[in-house]
Design an enzyme around this catalytic site. Structure first.
Site, short mmCIF file in Angstrom:
data_model
loop_
_atom_site.label_atom_id
_atom_site.label_comp_id
_atom_site.label_asym_id
_atom_site.label_seq_id
_atom_site.Cartn_x
_atom_site.Cartn_y
_atom_site.Cartn_z
N SER A 586 0.94 -1.13 -0.06
CA SER A 586 -0.05 0.00 -0.19
C SER A 586 0.70 1.22 -0.05
CB SER A 586 -0.97 0.07 1.22
OG SER A 586 -2.00 0.73 0.86
N ASP A 661 -8.91 -4.76 -6.38
CA ASP A 661 -8.69 -4.11 -5.15
C ASP A 661 -9.42 -2.46 -5.17
OD1 ASP A 661 -7.21 -1.88 -3.51
OD2 ASP A 661 -5.28 -2.80 -3.98
N HIS A 693 -7.84 -5.31 -1.18
CA HIS A 693 -6.60 -4.46 -1.16
C HIS A 693 -5.34 -5.24 -0.63
CE1 HIS A 693 -3.93 -1.31 -0.90
NE2 HIS A 693 -3.79 -1.03 0.25
#
Length: 716
Positions: A586, A661, A693
């Site tokens: 991320s 995602d 995600h």
């Protein structure tokens, strides 16, 4: 020959025993077959009933008085099933997860086979209330006084009463409009629910979200024979966002009113809370630019704005994350969380908006606050003792005097009894896996309930150490941890993996068990790598000046601090400076990719998961808070756009993305591949179909075995 066979068999047995001592991904990574065996032990389903504590042992819930060693059965699986059978309901095979609704006479609340919410009374052995719900219902909010359940179904908001009637509270023919959903403002600003029952259950406040102006973003579901398009609403930075209103449904009349909030249509309405008398409702109204936040009170019957209590502004951003709460017995006084002095602290106001006093102050952050039943004290968690710790304090509202209730240094996760007399404390620090203890808030006396053993005892486990170094500014202390391989020899040279996050709302290094190292750190270490983690400026829990230094230029200060960590590593005799890698997910994926592209002479291998590549592709609320709109900050967006650095790739970079995602959309890493092809550079790529995600469940083991293999191929 016979002796040889016996000796060979013994050697095989010894070797098998030795193999059992080696930790694997199945032992260390969530989703692994054996991972539960390596979690520090705790008392299952531990909670309070009054000042007594309750926990599960086998098929029985046991109750114990503070200070007592007598554990009395409170509820057995057999008793619960008798109650279910008497109500002609299907029995259960084990005691379900539950909550205690003490306000209704201590019944036991649980979800029954994804079909009902049930209130069971262990004293009478009877089901007191059953509220059925349907497939597709979600965002459950139970109201204990009137025994009603609010749910969302599709885009509608529905109340189900104890007689099983389903009342549609809010509906719109447009599929772009939804009611009561928890994803309003994409769960920023502390939002975790879109439904808010009033204190006595006579009214229900809820969010109405209109996404008709938001562009559809395509996600593809490959689980069907012909892949199916599943569009979602994803407002990117600088683009049209959704519009939100707050509605109030009044049970008695069946009427719904909407708060008449002034300001922009795409502003943020956050941190909703009711007044104790249910006559008014409070919220924090933040402009889209996120530099001005107004705390306001509205009339709950008419929706009229009664007054703006106070306004907070910043030349960077204001980020409200906590609703106000009233002191018990004082309907004219409430506590407000604010970072106005640079740190998250508590402020006491009256309902006219007058500041009565600042309750906490200092260069540290408050994480939570709970009032005592008499309203004279607050129970507050903070990192006052150290940025690496979390402790519980009792604070006098009148004098501000603080009494620390958790004496050991480390991380304390606490639950306070309804009376405020007792605290359940789950404590750990770097060399303590977990201690479960009961603390008296008056005497400070501690009753130790369970001391967990080291789950890695008798295994070849890594050692984890921590320390500090200076940030790139030369003055700010940064905390790091190092996870060392078993049998670490400082005279040898080791490959080093930098595990990085570096962004807002997350702190990786703290004084919990193993300094916060998780299974992925340990997996890399047991396979011969040193793992280094540094919380750079811009990360969480160090105050606003520490965090907002990255404003409008994400990646710059963070990367400069990470390179200070690299400089320190290069000075260590055990660091093989020719074998340094980096990994993150991320924001950490953004950092990993940026470090690989900006310092290819240092980092030989990188694995970037779910990486933001271009902040123009990220959502409005988070993106504009830290970067502003692209049209207002073109230079900042340009300098952080990793597509423009695609030609700089030197080493081996593996990008991993999940194809559905909804947070960091797939377009990020795909656009980077396209630009690398144009630039003649050659990253590697791997996709996890059907995951969001991050990769969760058993396939998470595959993810970290994939990561390990990549480092083994190119860094060992």
């Amino acid at each position: 020959m016979k002796h040889f066979i016996v000796l060979f068999t013994l050697l095989l047995a010894m070797n098998a025993t030795a193999q059992e001592k080696q930790l694997t991904a199945q032992d260390l990574i969530p989703g692994g077959k054996n991972v539960s065996r390596f979690a520090p032990k705790s008392l299952r389903q531990l909670t309070f009933v009054g000042d007594n504590y309750l926990y599960r042992q086998g098929d029985t819930l046991l109750m114990t008085y503070p200070g007592s060693k007598v554990h009395t059965p409170w509820l057995t699986l057999e008793e619960l099933n008798r109650g279910l059978e008497a109500a002609k309901l299907k029995t259960v095979t084990s005691l379900p997860s539950f909550s205690i609704e003490e306000s209704t006479g201590i019944p036991y609340l649980f979800f029954h086979y994804q079909s009902s919410v049930i209130l069971y009374n262990p004293t009478s052995g009877r089901i007191e209330c059953r509220i059925p719900y349907q497939k597709g219902d979600g965002d459950f909010a139970f109201e204990p006084r009137q025994k009603r359940l609010a749910v969302t179904h599709g885009h509608d908001l529905i109340i189900i009463d104890r007689d099983s009637n389903r009342i549609v509270v809010a509906h719109d023919d447009s599929t772009a409009v939804s009611f009561g959903a928890s994803n309003v403002h994409r769960n920023e600003f502390g939002i975790s629910s879109g439904i808010f029952w009033s204190p006595q259950g006579n009214a229900l406040a809820f969010y109405r979200m209109d996404e008709s102006h938001v562009t559809d973003y395509p996600l593809v579901d490959i689980s069907t024979r012909t892949a199916t398009l599943k569009a979602m609403k994803y407002p990117m930075a600088g683009m049209a966002s959704h519009e939100v209103k707050v509605g109030i449904y009044h049970i008695a009349s069946g009427d719904t009113i909407y708060l008449r909030t002034p300001g922009e249509k795409d502003q943020y309405l956050t941190n909703i809370s009711w007044a104790p008398d249910e006559k008014s409702i409070y919220l924090q109204r933040l402009n889209r630019r996120q530099d001005t936040c107004r705390t306001e009170v509205y009339d709950a019957m008419s929706g009229r704005l009664l007054r703006t209590l106070f306004t907070e502004t910043s030349d960077k951003y204001v980020e409200p994350q906590y609703p106000i709460f009233f002191l018990p017995g004082r309907n004219d006084r409430f506590v407000h969380f604010s970072r106005r002095d640079g740190y998250q602290h508590l402020y006491l106001y009256n309902t006219k908006g007058k500041l009565l006093k600042q309750l906490t102050s200092g260069p540290w952050e408050v994480f939570s606050a709970t009032p005592s039943p008499d309203g004279k004290s607050l129970f507050v968690t903070s990192n006052e003792a150290s940025p690496l710790e979390q402790n519980l304090y009792k604070i006098s509202v009148a004098t501000g005097q603080r009494t620390r209730l958790t004496p050991q240094s480390g991380m304390h996760y606490t639950t306070i009894s309804r009376s405020g007399n007792q605290v359940i404390d789950l404590f750990s620090n770097h060399d303590t896996p977990r201690i479960t203890q009961l603390i008296s808030t008056s005497s400070g006396e501690i009753d130790t309930l369970l001391i967990a053993k080291n789950p890695y005892e008798n295994y070849e486990a890594p050692n984890v150490v921590s320390g500090t170094l200076k940030a790139a500014d030369g003055t700010t202390d940064l905390y790091y941890r190092i996870t060392l391989p078993p049998h670490f020899d400082p005279e040898q040279k080791y490959p080093v993996i930098v595990y990085v996050y570096g962004g807002p709302h997350l702190q990786l290094v703290n004084d919990s068990w193993l300094w916060g190292a998780k299974g992925n750190d340990l997996l890399m270490a047991v396979n011969g790598y040193v793992v280094f983690t540094l919380d750079n400026r811009g990360s969480a829990n160090r105050g606003l000046p520490f965090e907002d230094v990255t404003f409008h230029h994400l990646g710059e200060k963070e990367m400069a601090d990470q390179m200070q960590g690299i400089k320190w590593l290069q000075e260590q005799p055990w660091c093989d400076t020719t074998r340094i890698g980096v990994h993150g997910w991320s924001f950490g994926g953004f950092m990993t990719t940026n470090l690989m592209l900006s310092h290819g002479d240092i980092f030989k291998v990188g694995v970037a998961g779910g990486a933001v590549i271009d902040w123009q592709y990220y959502e409005v609320m988070y993106g504009e808070r830290y970067m502003g709109c692209p049209q207002d900050n073109p230079e900042g967006y340009k300098s952080s756009n990793l597509n423009l650095k695609a030609g700089n790739l030197q080493g081996h970079l593996l990008l991993i993305h999940c194809d559905t995602d909804p947070v960091v959309v797939w377009q990020n890493s795909l656009s980077f591949l396209k630009n690398c092809i144009k630039a003649g550079t050659y990253p590697d790529y791997f996709v996890y179909p059907g995951h969001a995600h991050n990769v969760m469940g058993p396939e998470r083991v595959h993810l970290y075995e994939k990561v390990l293999r990549y480092f083994d191929d190119y860094l060992k």
